[in-house]
Design a protein around this motif. Sequence first.
Motif, PDB file in Angstrom:
ATOM      1  N   PRO A  14       0.817  -1.215   0.000  1.00 58.75           N
ATOM      2  CA  PRO A  14       0.000   0.000   0.000  1.00 58.75           C
ATOM      3  C   PRO A  14       0.849   1.263   0.000  1.00 58.75           C
ATOM      4  CG  PRO A  14       0.012  -1.006   2.180  1.00 58.75           C
ATOM      5  CD  PRO A  14       0.693  -1.972   1.254  1.00 58.75           C
ATOM      6  N   HIS A  27      -8.468   5.501   8.594  1.00 55.21           N
ATOM      7  CA  HIS A  27      -8.465   4.464   7.557  1.00 55.21           C
ATOM      8  C   HIS A  27      -9.708   3.594   7.699  1.00 55.21           C
ATOM      9  CE1 HIS A  27      -6.267   0.833   5.529  1.00 55.21           C
ATOM     10  NE2 HIS A  27      -6.987   1.519   4.664  1.00 55.21           N
ATOM     11  N   THR A  78     -11.931   0.506   6.252  1.00 54.14           N
ATOM     12  CA  THR A  78     -11.725  -0.688   5.446  1.00 54.14           C
ATOM     13  C   THR A  78     -12.960  -1.574   5.346  1.00 54.14           C
ATOM     14  OG1 THR A  78     -10.916  -1.929   7.362  1.00 54.14           O
ATOM     15  CG2 THR A  78      -9.274  -0.746   6.043  1.00 54.14           C
ATOM     16  N   ARG A  79     -13.966  -1.366   6.193  1.00 56.96           N
ATOM     17  CA  ARG A  79     -15.161  -2.203   6.147  1.00 56.96           C
ATOM     18  C   ARG A  79     -16.108  -1.684   5.079  1.00 56.96           C
ATOM     19  NH1 ARG A  79     -14.891  -5.852  10.294  1.00 56.96           N
ATOM     20  NH2 ARG A  79     -16.191  -7.007   8.798  1.00 56.96           N
ATOM     21  N   TYR A  80     -16.734  -2.598   4.370  1.00 58.21           N
ATOM     22  CA  TYR A  80     -17.591  -2.231   3.245  1.00 58.21           C
ATOM     23  C   TYR A  80     -18.662  -1.221   3.664  1.00 58.21           C
ATOM     24  CZ  TYR A  80     -20.656  -2.789  -0.823  1.00 58.21           C
ATOM     25  OH  TYR A  80     -21.431  -2.562  -1.938  1.00 58.21           O
ATOM     26  N   VAL A 129     -17.059   2.280   4.303  1.00 56.43           N
ATOM     27  CA  VAL A 129     -16.569   2.908   3.071  1.00 56.43           C
ATOM     28  C   VAL A 129     -17.734   3.338   2.201  1.00 56.43           C
ATOM     29  CG1 VAL A 129     -15.277   2.496   0.934  1.00 56.43           C
ATOM     30  CG2 VAL A 129     -14.375   1.669   3.124  1.00 56.43           C
ATOM     31  N   SER A 183      -6.981   3.369  -3.802  1.00 57.94           N
ATOM     32  CA  SER A 183      -8.278   3.035  -4.383  1.00 57.94           C
ATOM     33  C   SER A 183      -9.229   4.221  -4.421  1.00 57.94           C
ATOM     34  CB  SER A 183      -8.935   1.891  -3.598  1.00 57.94           C
ATOM     35  OG  SER A 183      -9.092   2.230  -2.238  1.00 57.94           O
ATOM     36  N   ASP A 226     -11.144   3.275   1.993  1.00 57.10           N
ATOM     37  CA  ASP A 226     -10.358   2.333   1.188  1.00 57.10           C
ATOM     38  C   ASP A 226     -11.275   1.348   0.466  1.00 57.10           C
ATOM     39  OD1 ASP A 226      -8.545   0.532   0.162  1.00 57.10           O
ATOM     40  OD2 ASP A 226      -7.301   0.475   1.963  1.00 57.10           O
ATOM     41  N   ALA A 276      -9.887  -2.298   0.097  1.00 56.58           N
ATOM     42  CA  ALA A 276     -10.080  -3.139   1.283  1.00 56.58           C
ATOM     43  C   ALA A 276     -11.546  -3.516   1.444  1.00 56.58           C
ATOM     44  CB  ALA A 276      -9.573  -2.408   2.526  1.00 56.58           C
ATOM     45  N   ALA A 277     -12.450  -2.579   1.180  1.00 59.44           N
ATOM     46  CA  ALA A 277     -13.882  -2.853   1.307  1.00 59.44           C
ATOM     47  C   ALA A 277     -14.320  -3.952   0.353  1.00 59.44           C
ATOM     48  CB  ALA A 277     -14.687  -1.581   1.042  1.00 59.44           C
ATOM     49  N   ASP A 303     -13.845  -7.249   2.025  1.00 59.25           N
ATOM     50  CA  ASP A 303     -14.412  -7.373   3.360  1.00 59.25           C
ATOM     51  C   ASP A 303     -15.224  -8.669   3.427  1.00 59.25           C
ATOM     52  OD1 ASP A 303     -15.818  -7.226   5.743  1.00 59.25           O
ATOM     53  OD2 ASP A 303     -16.660  -5.240   5.364  1.00 59.25           O
TER      54      ASP A 303
END
Length: 405
Positions: free
Chosen positions: A26, A52, A54-56, A59, A292, A318, A321-322, A325
């Motif tokens: 990253p 940050h 990262t969970r759908y 995000v 992203s 992010d 990352a999502a 998830d």
Amino acid sequence: MDLSTSATTVTTVFPLAGVPRLDAPPAYTPRPGRSSGGLPLITLPSGHTAVHLTRYADVHKVLADPTFARAETNVDDGPSFLPTTMPPELLLNLDTPDHARMRGFVTADYSSAGVERLRPTVDAVIDELFAALRAEDRPDLFRTVLDPLPVTVNCHFLGIPVEDIAYFRPFSRTVQIASGDDVPTLLDHFWKVYGYVTDLVTGARPTRADGLVARFVAARGTVEPALSDKELVGLLLGSVLGADQNILSVLTKAVYTLLCAPPLWRRLVDDPDVAPRLVEELTRVIPLGTISTFPRVATRDLELAEGAVRTGDIVYADAFAANRDPDAFPDPEVIDPDRTGRRHLQFGYGMHHCMGAALSRLEITTLLTRLAREFPGLTLDADPAALPWDHGTLLRRPVALPVRW
């Protein structure tokens, strides 16, 4: 691996770990501790600390919220992944209400229905490129087919001479790599592309009457206030860059992934109707570059599933990352063209949803379908781990795909 789910249905999946070098380190650095709202922190290349996500669910919520500001990050010494600022009139830098005014101007042309008129053009360009591929003694799919496809189609779409590609394209590549290793060259190449698009808008360079450049210039007064030259350049610059280099990056990695995953390639050859679903799944897992989305600044407090964003927080939602998830995508590290459920966030969401998403889907789906039909025995003719890559902040892709069939 192939998993039979019934006597008539076969689901083909493939682990991402089987595709060498698809993911990159990253562009940020994790930080210890948590934000005041209990969220994880990272350090951006600019040195700023950002929340940050990262969970759908988180995000998605932030990307859908127009109160998260982009313009505040595109300033000197602002929080950024990029080594320099960009013109404020680019869509990705605009906030409400300016974004809605400019985005509404182009929505119809870049919709699924709007780009559908390009289908015969895409097929005609592919015809020529496939003929050249068949004539090569040592065929390279990237050099001969993938690399010229998006830029040629985009020239037809915009109504600009394909002869101009040799001039502006080397600069476009540098801009979209966005490397901080040589900022003077990056800026020089950016302003050369910007000047080229300005010449198209002002009429200093010729365009076709049926292309988007001419149509946009003629229709600039249909919004209030009328679009300025700079605003038109901002809109079209996004297309000159993104509809070439960004589509090329996803297209190349989609083909590369399939060639590294023979079960998926065979599934496409045997079942061409799977192509649209396969393209969506590949798009979900393929990172464009090393980031992203772009950072945003919270202009209000917002409660999220994992904590809270506070007013003034710099936020990196992010999407990459999502898209992996496990709460949103079971077995997220597996490529499954029969996956159902949530839509991926690779093209963003909300007001900053990618303008070229429909064009990208059209080109990638058409190319994969035709490759599978006309070159069913296609395989890589090299060690995938040894292929050369372009590597940058905004794009990353193999730049050679030797093949045989």
